[in-house]
Design a protein around this motif. Structure first.
Motif, PDB file in Angstrom:
ATOM      1  N   THR A   1     -38.490  -0.508 -21.980  1.00 12.34           N
ATOM      2  CA  THR A   1     -38.596  -0.504 -23.438  1.00 12.34           C
ATOM      3  C   THR A   1     -39.841   0.277 -23.828  1.00 12.34           C
ATOM      4  OG1 THR A   1     -37.514  -2.657 -23.589  1.00 12.34           O
ATOM      5  CG2 THR A   1     -38.759  -1.933 -25.502  1.00 12.34           C
ATOM      6  N   MET A   2     -39.640   1.296 -24.649  1.00 13.59           N
ATOM      7  CA  MET A   2     -40.721   2.192 -25.054  1.00 13.59           C
ATOM      8  C   MET A   2     -40.820   2.195 -26.582  1.00 13.59           C
ATOM      9  SD  MET A   2     -41.120   3.491 -21.879  1.00 13.59           S
ATOM     10  CE  MET A   2     -42.108   4.966 -22.051  1.00 13.59           C
ATOM     11  N   ARG A   3     -41.851   2.814 -27.099  1.00 11.10           N
ATOM     12  CA  ARG A   3     -41.911   3.119 -28.528  1.00 11.10           C
ATOM     13  C   ARG A   3     -42.749   4.373 -28.728  1.00 11.10           C
ATOM     14  NH1 ARG A   3     -45.632  -2.029 -30.660  1.00 11.10           N
ATOM     15  NH2 ARG A   3     -47.619  -1.341 -29.734  1.00 11.10           N
ATOM     16  N   ILE A   4     -42.356   5.169 -29.718  1.00  8.15           N
ATOM     17  CA  ILE A   4     -43.037   6.420 -30.008  1.00  8.15           C
ATOM     18  C   ILE A   4     -43.369   6.476 -31.490  1.00  8.15           C
ATOM     19  CG2 ILE A   4     -40.828   7.662 -30.279  1.00  8.15           C
ATOM     20  CD1 ILE A   4     -42.288  10.159 -29.184  1.00  8.15           C
ATOM     21  N   GLY A   5     -44.561   6.948 -31.790  1.00 12.74           N
ATOM     22  CA  GLY A   5     -44.993   7.045 -33.176  1.00 12.74           C
ATOM     23  C   GLY A   5     -45.769   8.323 -33.421  1.00 12.74           C
TER      24      GLY A   5
ATOM     25  N   PRO B   1     -44.824   3.044 -34.876  1.00 14.84           N
ATOM     26  CA  PRO B   1     -43.913   3.521 -33.828  1.00 14.84           C
ATOM     27  C   PRO B   1     -42.539   2.862 -33.893  1.00 14.84           C
ATOM     28  CG  PRO B   1     -45.546   2.034 -32.906  1.00 14.84           C
ATOM     29  CD  PRO B   1     -45.965   2.290 -34.313  1.00 14.84           C
ATOM     30  N   VAL B   2     -41.561   3.556 -33.308  1.00 15.88           N
ATOM     31  CA  VAL B   2     -40.164   3.122 -33.282  1.00 15.88           C
ATOM     32  C   VAL B   2     -39.754   2.926 -31.824  1.00 15.88           C
ATOM     33  CG1 VAL B   2     -37.789   3.753 -33.873  1.00 15.88           C
ATOM     34  CG2 VAL B   2     -39.667   4.348 -35.426  1.00 15.88           C
ATOM     35  N   GLU B   3     -39.055   1.834 -31.555  1.00 16.11           N
ATOM     36  CA  GLU B   3     -38.668   1.516 -30.181  1.00 16.11           C
ATOM     37  C   GLU B   3     -37.501   2.377 -29.688  1.00 16.11           C
ATOM     38  OE1 GLU B   3     -38.114  -2.548 -29.074  1.00 16.11           O
ATOM     39  OE2 GLU B   3     -39.790  -3.269 -30.295  1.00 16.11           O
ATOM     40  N   PHE B   4     -37.480   2.582 -28.379  1.00 19.13           N
ATOM     41  CA  PHE B   4     -36.347   3.233 -27.713  1.00 19.13           C
ATOM     42  C   PHE B   4     -36.350   2.792 -26.254  1.00 19.13           C
ATOM     43  CE2 PHE B   4     -39.884   6.018 -26.941  1.00 19.13           C
ATOM     44  CZ  PHE B   4     -39.641   6.681 -25.743  1.00 19.13           C
TER      45      PHE B   4
END
Length: 332
Positions: free
Chosen positions: A142-146, A59-62
């Motif tokens: 702070t989130m992350r999606i993968g 996952p990548v943070e956003f």
């Protein structure tokens, strides 16, 4: 912020769907009596989402920032809804958030839904306290999606999608579930690439090995783990790779157990990895024994992520290279 997990029941799915639907429709008016009694909740939402993530990668943070323009501290709910192609399997998309209190990553509660036009993952982050934002202030989440395309060592071997539409919404927790703010972004999914460079056009059966480079490139912002970088070869071939000290090491051939399928070698071993934006170049030697039939043979590079059985995982293959094998008497 405290969080109550959404239980996976039919009633919960219906409630989550209703909340997302309300958020998509925008503002929902409060009853006149409530509007008179107190200031209706207001909010703005700013999302700094990645342009792309790695297909089957980490996952990548956003960030998602909720601002409260009102004069009273307000608690909000956050809805997230993804839409991707019909080839999206279960366990294909994950979203996590960082708990502000502990700093630990926690899974955003998502429900999987398959529709006529695509596949969605949707959920609500609320709980008894939700996301509390002070009057005139803001809270950055702070989130992350993968897009892992499966579970560790159980990656999907078919299907996929080119992008994810991520819809974020802020909803009121006063019983109205009014949609207060929303944001929609499209996030592309990009795969690893694998290729062969400088492969000689011919080789001699029983002769000297041919040499070339096998290139694995990660052009995405995602790290990769549980990776198998594989070269498929002729059954008469022997494959060596050059180690850091310049020596050559013979690789073991691996079969998937299916008659007629080619054998392959793991160029960096099973369960290897590569960092976001990284490139791995492996110097390879391939020799063909004296019994190799004359004619064309192929070298085929493929990458498998989250393999279960050999060569069964999320798969990306590069262009094959053709090698013309000359008979043993062609040796000089």
């Amino acid at each position: 912020m405290s969080v109550a997990r959404v239980r996976r029941t039919r009633r919960t799915a219906m409630v989550a769907a209703a909340v997302v639907s309300a958020a998509l429709c925008g503002m929902v008016a409060l009853p006149a009596s409530a509007a008179v009694a107190e200031e209706p909740p207001r909010a703005t939402l700013s999302v700094d989402a990645p342009d792309s993530i790695g297909f089957a990668g980490r996952p990548v943070e956003f960030t998602e920032t909720i601002a409260n323009p009102g004069t009273s501290d307000t608690t909000y709910g956050l809805t997230l809804d993804t839409l991707s192609g019909l080839g999206t399997p279960e366990h294909a998309i994950t979203i996590d958030y960082k708990d502000p209190a502990s700093g630990a990553w926690k899974a955003f509660p998502l429900e999987f839904h398959r529709g006529q036009d695509g596949v969605s993952y949707s959920g609500l982050l609320a709980g008894p306290d939700g996301v509390t934002v002070p009057a005139g202030g803001e809270v950055e989440l702070t989130m992350r999606i993968g897009a892992p395309m499966g579970l560790p060592h159980d990656g999907a071997s078919n299907g996929g999608f080119a992008s994810i539409r991520l819809h974020s919404g802020v909803v009121a927790l006063d019983g109205s579930w009014a949609g207060l703010a929303q944001d929609t972004r499209t996030i592309k999914t990009e795969p690893l690439t694998t290729s062969l460079s400088g492969v000689p056009a011919t080789a001699v059966a029983g002769g000297d090995p041919i040499e070339f480079d096998a290139v694995l490139d990660d052009p995405t912002p995602s790290d990769y783990v549980n990776l198998g970088n594989v070269l498929f070869t002729d059954p008469h071939a022997t494959v060596q790779v050059q180690d850091a000290d310049g020596s050559w090491r013979v690789l073991e051939k691996v079969s998937d157990g299916i008659p007629g399928d080619p054998a392959g070698v793991y160029l960096q071993g099973r369960d290897s990895g590569i960092h976001a934006g990284g490139t791995t170049v492996t110097r390879v030697r391939v020799s063909y024994d004296a019994t190799t039939p004359a004619g064309a043979t192929r070298l085929s590079p493929c990458v498998f992520v989250n393999e279960g059985a050999p060569f069964r995982g999320t798969t990306t293959c590069g262009a094959e290279a053709a090698v013309q094998v000359l008979p043993a008497q062609a040796r000089s």
